[in-house]
Design an enzyme around this catalytic site. Structure first.
Site, PDB file in Angstrom:
ATOM      1  N   LYS A 174       0.834  -1.215   0.000  1.00  0.00           N
ATOM      2  CA  LYS A 174       0.000   0.000   0.000  1.00  0.00           C
ATOM      3  C   LYS A 174       0.861   1.255   0.000  1.00  0.00           C
ATOM      4  O   LYS A 174       2.050   1.233   0.318  1.00  0.00           O
ATOM      5  CB  LYS A 174      -0.934   0.023   1.213  1.00  0.00           C
ATOM      6  N   ASP A 198      -1.257  -2.023  10.163  1.00  0.00           N
ATOM      7  CA  ASP A 198      -1.581  -2.024   8.730  1.00  0.00           C
ATOM      8  C   ASP A 198      -2.207  -3.333   8.257  1.00  0.00           C
ATOM      9  O   ASP A 198      -2.640  -3.433   7.108  1.00  0.00           O
ATOM     10  CB  ASP A 198      -0.310  -1.774   7.896  1.00  0.00           C
TER      11      ASP A 198
HETATM   12  O1  C5P Z   1       1.437  -1.907  14.692  1.00  0.00           O
HETATM   13  P1  C5P Z   1       2.818  -2.035  14.183  1.00  0.00           P
HETATM   14  O2  C5P Z   1       3.524  -3.234  14.742  1.00  0.00           O
HETATM   15  O3  C5P Z   1       2.903  -1.953  12.700  1.00  0.00           O
HETATM   16  O4  C5P Z   1       3.621  -0.767  14.733  1.00  0.00           O
HETATM   17  C1  C5P Z   1       4.989  -0.777  14.952  1.00  0.00           C
HETATM   18  C2  C5P Z   1       5.344   0.332  15.928  1.00  0.00           C
HETATM   19  O5  C5P Z   1       5.149   1.605  15.288  1.00  0.00           O
HETATM   20  C3  C5P Z   1       4.532   0.396  17.203  1.00  0.00           C
HETATM   21  O6  C5P Z   1       5.060  -0.422  18.193  1.00  0.00           O
HETATM   22  C4  C5P Z   1       4.634   1.863  17.584  1.00  0.00           C
HETATM   23  O7  C5P Z   1       5.874   2.124  18.206  1.00  0.00           O
HETATM   24  C5  C5P Z   1       4.661   2.549  16.224  1.00  0.00           C
HETATM   25  N1  C5P Z   1       3.332   3.015  15.806  1.00  0.00           N
HETATM   26  C6  C5P Z   1       2.796   4.133  16.429  1.00  0.00           C
HETATM   27  N2  C5P Z   1       1.548   4.583  16.046  1.00  0.00           N
HETATM   28  C7  C5P Z   1       0.855   3.972  15.063  1.00  0.00           C
HETATM   29  C8  C5P Z   1       1.390   2.831  14.407  1.00  0.00           C
HETATM   30  C9  C5P Z   1       2.644   2.379  14.816  1.00  0.00           C
HETATM   31  O8  C5P Z   1       3.424   4.718  17.307  1.00  0.00           O
HETATM   32  N3  C5P Z   1      -0.343   4.442  14.714  1.00  0.00           N
END
Ligand code: C5P
Length: 320
Positions: free
Chosen positions: A22, A156
């Site tokens: 994406k 995502d």
């Molecule tokens: O959810 P995901 O594992 O993809 O996110 C990785 C990291 O990115 C999270 O642990 C967080 O530190 C950061 N993040 C965030 N806010 C979001 C998405 C991700 O701070 N909306």
């Protein structure tokens, strides 16, 4: 006899699913919440770069993972874990836990989305794995069940299940499909050194604390939605925005040259994809996307260039 053959792996049940990468047409980021996440308002668009996951039944309860690469990605440049820290592995385990499955699975991923590039390649692996394993193990799941599992895997992953174009609120998991018209043509400039998403969000926090950028309550940009409904690539190009662009450029200042090169090649809009370091350029046509790509390659400002079109589908079964 049949059981023996199955044990030897000669006639094992196999399911194949794929999911797209994406680009974020808008990514507005608010101040970090108590849960450690930042509230976002984003507009996702799936593009036709695919992760394909083949899930093959194992009777012994183990989960294994292997990977190969699309030629365009010159595979192997990035370290990808193949153990239980990989999002696809965790997706298979999540299905097992949710439905009390005792069988195992051999997962094989063919990568067509750049790794650690801000294009949700790992999340697409997870989305395709959820679908493939649910089918392989005959779990009888609904799409809402899969969405629920996806939310637990990463911000995502729910969008990678859904695909097309969608507004994402919360962490990006509160999704509403967006109306769009026509096809949009993209060029992506990739870098071999990835930018880890948590690092970019940490730099965002630091820049907010230093007063270099402001984090306000994120809202969807109506201009992006209007451009999508009109199918107006020029209007969409002018409306592209990403609040993670400043921290990504702070961490990787060399990316500014990629943005300048795309601007010089008359891209309709240029934006950092997700948390970077991939830079996305919106083109007038497929030919224009290829021409921008050629300019980037000639300028030597990116390691790999790929073109793609959106919107593309979410996670779908391609063989069962
Ligand atoms: O959810 P995901 O594992 O993809 O996110 C990785 C990291 O990115 C999270 O642990 C967080 O530190 C950061 N993040 C965030 N806010 C979001 C998405 C991700 O701070 N909306």
């Amino acid at each position: 006899m049949t059981a023996d053959l199955a044990v030897e792996g000669i006639s094992r049940r196999r399911v194949k699913a794929r999911a797209s990468g994406k680009v974020n047409l808008q990514l507005s980021v608010g101040p970090r919440g108590f849960d450690g996440y930042h509230p976002i308002a984003t507009v996702f668009q799936a593009v036709d770069l695919y992760e394909t996951v083949t899930a093959t039944m194992r009777a012994d309860g183990a989960i294994t993972l292997t990977m190969d690469w699309a030629d365009s990605l010159q595979g192997g440049a990035f370290p990808v874990p193949l153990d239980d820290t990989n999002l696809a592995w965790r997706a298979a385990q999540a299905v097992r836990d949710a439905f009390g499955i005792v069988d195992g699975v051999d997962l094989h991923i063919h990568k067509g989305v750049p790794v650690a590039g801000g294009m949700a390649g790992g999340s697409a692996d997870a989305a395709a794995t959820l679908l493939a394993c649910a089918e392989l193990w005959d779990c009888g799941v609904s799409r809402p069940d899969l969405h629920h599992l996806a939310v637990g895997l990463g911000a995502d992953v729910p969008f990678c299940l859904l695909g097309h174009t969608a507004i994402g609120l919360g962490r990006g998991e509160r999704l509403s499909p967006a109306m769009t018209h026509g096809e949009f043509h993209w060029v992506f400039a990739l870098q071999h050194g990835g930018l880890p998403t948590p690092t970019v969000f940490e730099r965002f926090d630091r820049m907010v604390a230093l007063g270099e950028i402001v984090a306000t309550d994120p809202v969807v940009n109506t201009e992006v939605m209007a451009a999508l409904i009109a199918g107006d690539a020029g209007r969409l190009g002018a409306a592209l925005s990403n609040d993670l662009e400043a921290p990504a450029l702070d961490l990787a200042p060399g990316l500014a040259a990629v943005i300048d090169t795309m601007d010089d090649a008359a891209a309709l809009g240029v934006v950092v994809s997700g948390s970077g370091p991939t830079i996305a350029g919106l083109a007038r046509s497929r030919q224009h996307a290829l021409a921008i790509g050629a300019t980037i390659t000639a300028a030597g400002v990116a390691d790999v260039v790929v073109t793609a079109s959106g919107p593309a589908t979410g996670a779908v079964l391609v063989e069962r």
